[in-house]
Structures are given as structure tokens and as C-alpha cells.
Scaffold this motif. Structure first.
Motif, PDB file in Angstrom:
ATOM      1  N   LEU A  25      45.511  46.507  42.325  1.00 22.04           N
ATOM      2  CA  LEU A  25      44.491  45.485  42.090  1.00 22.04           C
ATOM      3  C   LEU A  25      44.955  44.227  42.816  1.00 22.04           C
ATOM      4  O   LEU A  25      45.859  43.528  42.358  1.00 22.04           O
ATOM      5  CB  LEU A  25      44.319  45.210  40.593  1.00 22.04           C
ATOM      6  N   PRO A  26      44.339  43.929  43.986  1.00 21.19           N
ATOM      7  CA  PRO A  26      44.735  42.731  44.735  1.00 21.19           C
ATOM      8  C   PRO A  26      44.372  41.460  43.967  1.00 21.19           C
ATOM      9  O   PRO A  26      43.313  41.375  43.363  1.00 21.19           O
ATOM     10  CB  PRO A  26      43.919  42.818  46.031  1.00 21.19           C
ATOM     11  N   CYS A  27      45.267  40.483  44.010  1.00 25.44           N
ATOM     12  CA  CYS A  27      45.037  39.188  43.372  1.00 25.44           C
ATOM     13  C   CYS A  27      44.800  38.151  44.461  1.00 25.44           C
ATOM     14  O   CYS A  27      45.431  38.198  45.515  1.00 25.44           O
ATOM     15  CB  CYS A  27      46.248  38.768  42.540  1.00 25.44           C
ATOM     16  N   SER A  28      43.901  37.218  44.194  1.00 29.97           N
ATOM     17  CA  SER A  28      43.647  36.112  45.114  1.00 29.97           C
ATOM     18  C   SER A  28      43.377  34.857  44.308  1.00 29.97           C
ATOM     19  O   SER A  28      43.169  34.918  43.094  1.00 29.97           O
ATOM     20  CB  SER A  28      42.475  36.427  46.043  1.00 29.97           C
ATOM     21  N   LYS A  29      43.346  33.730  44.981  1.00 26.84           N
ATOM     22  CA  LYS A  29      43.155  32.458  44.285  1.00 26.84           C
ATOM     23  C   LYS A  29      41.869  32.469  43.464  1.00 26.84           C
ATOM     24  O   LYS A  29      41.863  32.102  42.299  1.00 26.84           O
ATOM     25  CB  LYS A  29      43.136  31.311  45.280  1.00 26.84           C
ATOM     26  N   ASP A  30      40.752  32.876  44.078  1.00 26.33           N
ATOM     27  CA  ASP A  30      39.465  32.852  43.385  1.00 26.33           C
ATOM     28  C   ASP A  30      39.103  34.181  42.741  1.00 26.33           C
ATOM     29  O   ASP A  30      38.260  34.222  41.859  1.00 26.33           O
ATOM     30  CB  ASP A  30      38.351  32.429  44.350  1.00 26.33           C
ATOM     31  N   GLY A  31      39.688  35.264  43.173  1.00 25.16           N
ATOM     32  CA  GLY A  31      39.432  36.589  42.608  1.00 25.16           C
ATOM     33  C   GLY A  31      38.017  37.075  42.868  1.00 25.16           C
ATOM     34  O   GLY A  31      37.091  36.278  42.974  1.00 25.16           O
ATOM     35  N   GLU A  32      37.876  38.362  43.004  1.00 32.23           N
ATOM     36  CA  GLU A  32      36.561  38.978  43.127  1.00 32.23           C
ATOM     37  C   GLU A  32      36.652  40.403  42.604  1.00 32.23           C
ATOM     38  O   GLU A  32      37.739  40.990  42.561  1.00 32.23           O
ATOM     39  CB  GLU A  32      36.049  38.962  44.562  1.00 32.23           C
ATOM     40  N   GLU A  33      35.514  40.934  42.187  1.00 31.60           N
ATOM     41  CA  GLU A  33      35.505  42.282  41.628  1.00 31.60           C
ATOM     42  C   GLU A  33      35.996  43.291  42.663  1.00 31.60           C
ATOM     43  O   GLU A  33      35.587  43.263  43.814  1.00 31.60           O
ATOM     44  CB  GLU A  33      34.092  42.659  41.172  1.00 31.60           C
ATOM     45  N   GLN A  34      36.897  44.151  42.219  1.00 33.53           N
ATOM     46  CA  GLN A  34      37.430  45.225  43.049  1.00 33.53           C
ATOM     47  C   GLN A  34      37.205  46.540  42.307  1.00 33.53           C
ATOM     48  O   GLN A  34      37.517  46.634  41.119  1.00 33.53           O
ATOM     49  CB  GLN A  34      38.939  45.054  43.266  1.00 33.53           C
ATOM     50  N   GLU A  35      36.665  47.529  42.997  1.00 33.63           N
ATOM     51  CA  GLU A  35      36.557  48.852  42.374  1.00 33.63           C
ATOM     52  C   GLU A  35      37.936  49.486  42.365  1.00 33.63           C
ATOM     53  O   GLU A  35      38.604  49.568  43.388  1.00 33.63           O
ATOM     54  CB  GLU A  35      35.580  49.731  43.136  1.00 33.63           C
ATOM     55  N   ILE A  36      38.362  49.940  41.187  1.00 33.39           N
ATOM     56  CA  ILE A  36      39.657  50.601  41.066  1.00 33.39           C
ATOM     57  C   ILE A  36      39.480  52.102  41.259  1.00 33.39           C
ATOM     58  O   ILE A  36      40.198  52.718  42.025  1.00 33.39           O
ATOM     59  CB  ILE A  36      40.313  50.268  39.708  1.00 33.39           C
ATOM     60  N   THR A  37      38.531  52.708  40.560  1.00 34.37           N
ATOM     61  CA  THR A  37      38.255  54.137  40.738  1.00 34.37           C
ATOM     62  C   THR A  37      36.912  54.511  40.123  1.00 34.37           C
ATOM     63  O   THR A  37      36.470  53.890  39.165  1.00 34.37           O
ATOM     64  CB  THR A  37      39.376  55.022  40.136  1.00 34.37           C
ATOM     65  N   ARG A  38      36.316  55.546  40.698  1.00 33.25           N
ATOM     66  CA  ARG A  38      35.115  56.174  40.124  1.00 33.25           C
ATOM     67  C   ARG A  38      35.411  57.609  39.732  1.00 33.25           C
ATOM     68  O   ARG A  38      34.525  58.313  39.262  1.00 33.25           O
ATOM     69  CB  ARG A  38      33.984  56.222  41.156  1.00 33.25           C
ATOM     70  N   SER A  39      36.615  58.051  39.972  1.00 29.23           N
ATOM     71  CA  SER A  39      36.922  59.468  39.775  1.00 29.23           C
ATOM     72  C   SER A  39      38.001  59.691  38.726  1.00 29.23           C
ATOM     73  O   SER A  39      38.873  60.536  38.903  1.00 29.23           O
ATOM     74  CB  SER A  39      37.327  60.096  41.109  1.00 29.23           C
ATOM     75  N   LEU A  40      37.930  58.961  37.638  1.00 28.05           N
ATOM     76  CA  LEU A  40      38.907  59.120  36.570  1.00 28.05           C
ATOM     77  C   LEU A  40      38.439  60.214  35.620  1.00 28.05           C
ATOM     78  O   LEU A  40      37.382  60.082  35.003  1.00 28.05           O
ATOM     79  CB  LEU A  40      39.071  57.804  35.800  1.00 28.05           C
ATOM     80  N   PRO A  41      39.193  61.297  35.522  1.00 34.02           N
ATOM     81  CA  PRO A  41      38.802  62.326  34.554  1.00 34.02           C
ATOM     82  C   PRO A  41      39.079  61.815  33.139  1.00 34.02           C
ATOM     83  O   PRO A  41      40.226  61.522  32.806  1.00 34.02           O
ATOM     84  CB  PRO A  41      39.684  63.523  34.914  1.00 34.02           C
ATOM     85  N   LEU A  42      38.044  61.665  32.365  1.00 37.29           N
ATOM     86  CA  LEU A  42      38.194  61.114  31.025  1.00 37.29           C
ATOM     87  C   LEU A  42      37.426  61.978  30.044  1.00 37.29           C
ATOM     88  O   LEU A  42      36.214  62.147  30.175  1.00 37.29           O
ATOM     89  CB  LEU A  42      37.675  59.672  30.975  1.00 37.29           C
ATOM     90  N   GLN A  43      38.158  62.522  29.091  1.00 36.11           N
ATOM     91  CA  GLN A  43      37.525  63.271  28.022  1.00 36.11           C
ATOM     92  C   GLN A  43      37.682  62.452  26.758  1.00 36.11           C
ATOM     93  O   GLN A  43      38.740  61.906  26.495  1.00 36.11           O
ATOM     94  CB  GLN A  43      38.170  64.638  27.867  1.00 36.11           C
ATOM     95  N   GLY A  44      36.614  62.365  26.009  1.00 40.30           N
ATOM     96  CA  GLY A  44      36.669  61.569  24.793  1.00 40.30           C
ATOM     97  C   GLY A  44      36.304  60.127  25.062  1.00 40.30           C
ATOM     98  O   GLY A  44      35.673  59.796  26.058  1.00 40.30           O
ATOM     99  N   ILE A  45      36.754  59.247  24.157  1.00 36.41           N
ATOM    100  CA  ILE A  45      36.310  57.863  24.222  1.00 36.41           C
ATOM    101  C   ILE A  45      37.431  56.851  24.472  1.00 36.41           C
ATOM    102  O   ILE A  45      37.157  55.679  24.668  1.00 36.41           O
ATOM    103  CB  ILE A  45      35.572  57.474  22.923  1.00 36.41           C
ATOM    104  N   ARG A  46      38.663  57.263  24.481  1.00 36.87           N
ATOM    105  CA  ARG A  46      39.764  56.309  24.605  1.00 36.87           C
ATOM    106  C   ARG A  46      40.294  56.220  26.030  1.00 36.87           C
ATOM    107  O   ARG A  46      40.475  57.229  26.705  1.00 36.87           O
ATOM    108  CB  ARG A  46      40.891  56.678  23.656  1.00 36.87           C
ATOM    109  N   LEU A  47      40.540  54.981  26.443  1.00 40.95           N
ATOM    110  CA  LEU A  47      41.107  54.724  27.759  1.00 40.95           C
ATOM    111  C   LEU A  47      42.260  53.744  27.585  1.00 40.95           C
ATOM    112  O   LEU A  47      42.073  52.634  27.083  1.00 40.95           O
ATOM    113  CB  LEU A  47      40.053  54.130  28.696  1.00 40.95           C
TER     114      LEU A  47
END
Length: 144
Positions: free
Chosen positions: A101-123
Motif C-alpha cells: 500500500l503506497p503512502c503519499s502526502k495526500d493519499g489516494e485510493e489504491q486497489e489492493i486486491t479483487r481476488s481474495l478467496p474469502l469464505q465466511g464473514i471474517r477478514l
């Protein structure tokens, strides 16, 4: 509990993990962390996505926060925002990663992932190596 309340609860957990003790400096940190989370939530929802939950914190030692997501999801995209300085934070999601997750002075939304296998409700979100002067936010949202 509605999704906004869950996101706020996750922020509270992240703040507790960041070691907030109630001093004037901590109050400024809390406000900055909240602004960072709000900026990410606004970016996510303005893009037409539904924000399921989120977490936020300040740079420094490793922090872990567990959030709960709805079972009925329209995809899952994990995004982040890191502002207040230069550098990179490492993000682990349910012990997968690390994702940068790149950090910058002003920051902007960065996509981390769309392909996280997640079963259930906890992350489980773990942020490590964030520069000490930054604030970060992570959002779990519907896919575009």
C-alpha cells in the motif's frame, strides 16, 4: 448492527490497537485517522460501490483488526489509502500477502486486491511497516 456501525467499530478497534491514551496528540491522531477513513469511504461510495466494512490506524508497529462482512456480497474488492508521508505499508489479508500500500502526502485510493478467496464473514487485516507519520485506511467493498 448496520454496516456503517461495523466500520466505525473497526476504526475503534484499530485506534485501540494503535495505543491511544487520550492525550492531546492522541486526539489529533484520532481525528486524522477518522479523516483518512472517511476519505477512503467517500472514494469507494462515489465510485458506485457499496462499502461493507473498514478499518483505520496510524503508522508505527504492526496492527491487526478483524472485520465482519455480509455473507451476501456483490464481489469483494479490498482498497486502501495511506496519507501523511512517503513510503509503503504492507497489508496482509487473512494471512495472505503481503500486498503493498503506497503512502503519499495526500493519499489516494489504491486497489489492493479483487481476488481474495474469502469464505465466511471474517477478514483479518494486518498492517505492518507503515511509516510512523502516516495514517492508513482499508476498505472491503463490492466489486465495480
Amino acid at each position: 448492527m448496520n454496516r456503517t456501525a461495523k466500520a466505525v467499530a473497526a476504526i475503534v478497534v484499530a485506534l485501540a490497537l494503535a495505543g491511544c491514551t487520550g492525550s492531546a496528540a492522541d486526539e489529533r491522531d484520532t481525528e486524522t485517522i477518522t479523516l483518512t477513513q472517511d476519505a477512503l469511504a467517500n472514494s469507494v461510495t462515489q465510485g458506485g460501490r457499496e462499502m461493507y466494512a473498514g478499518a483505520a490506524g496510524a503508522g508505527g508497529p504492526e496492527q491487526s483488526v478483524q472485520i465482519e462482512l455480509p455473507l451476501d456480497r456483490n464481489g469483494l474488492t479490498i482498497s486502501g489509502l495511506c496519507s501523511g508521508g512517503e513510503g509503503t505499508a504492507l497489508v496482509r489479508l487473512n494471512k495472505q500477502g503481503p500486498f503493498e500500500l503506497p503512502c503519499s502526502k495526500d493519499g489516494e485510493e489504491q486497489e489492493i486486491t479483487r481476488s481474495l478467496p474469502l469464505q465466511g464473514i471474517r477478514l483479518l487485516i494486518t498492517v505492518q511497516g507503515a511509516p510512523a507519520n502516516v495514517t492508513w485506511a482499508i476498505a472491503a467493498a463490492s466489486s465495480p
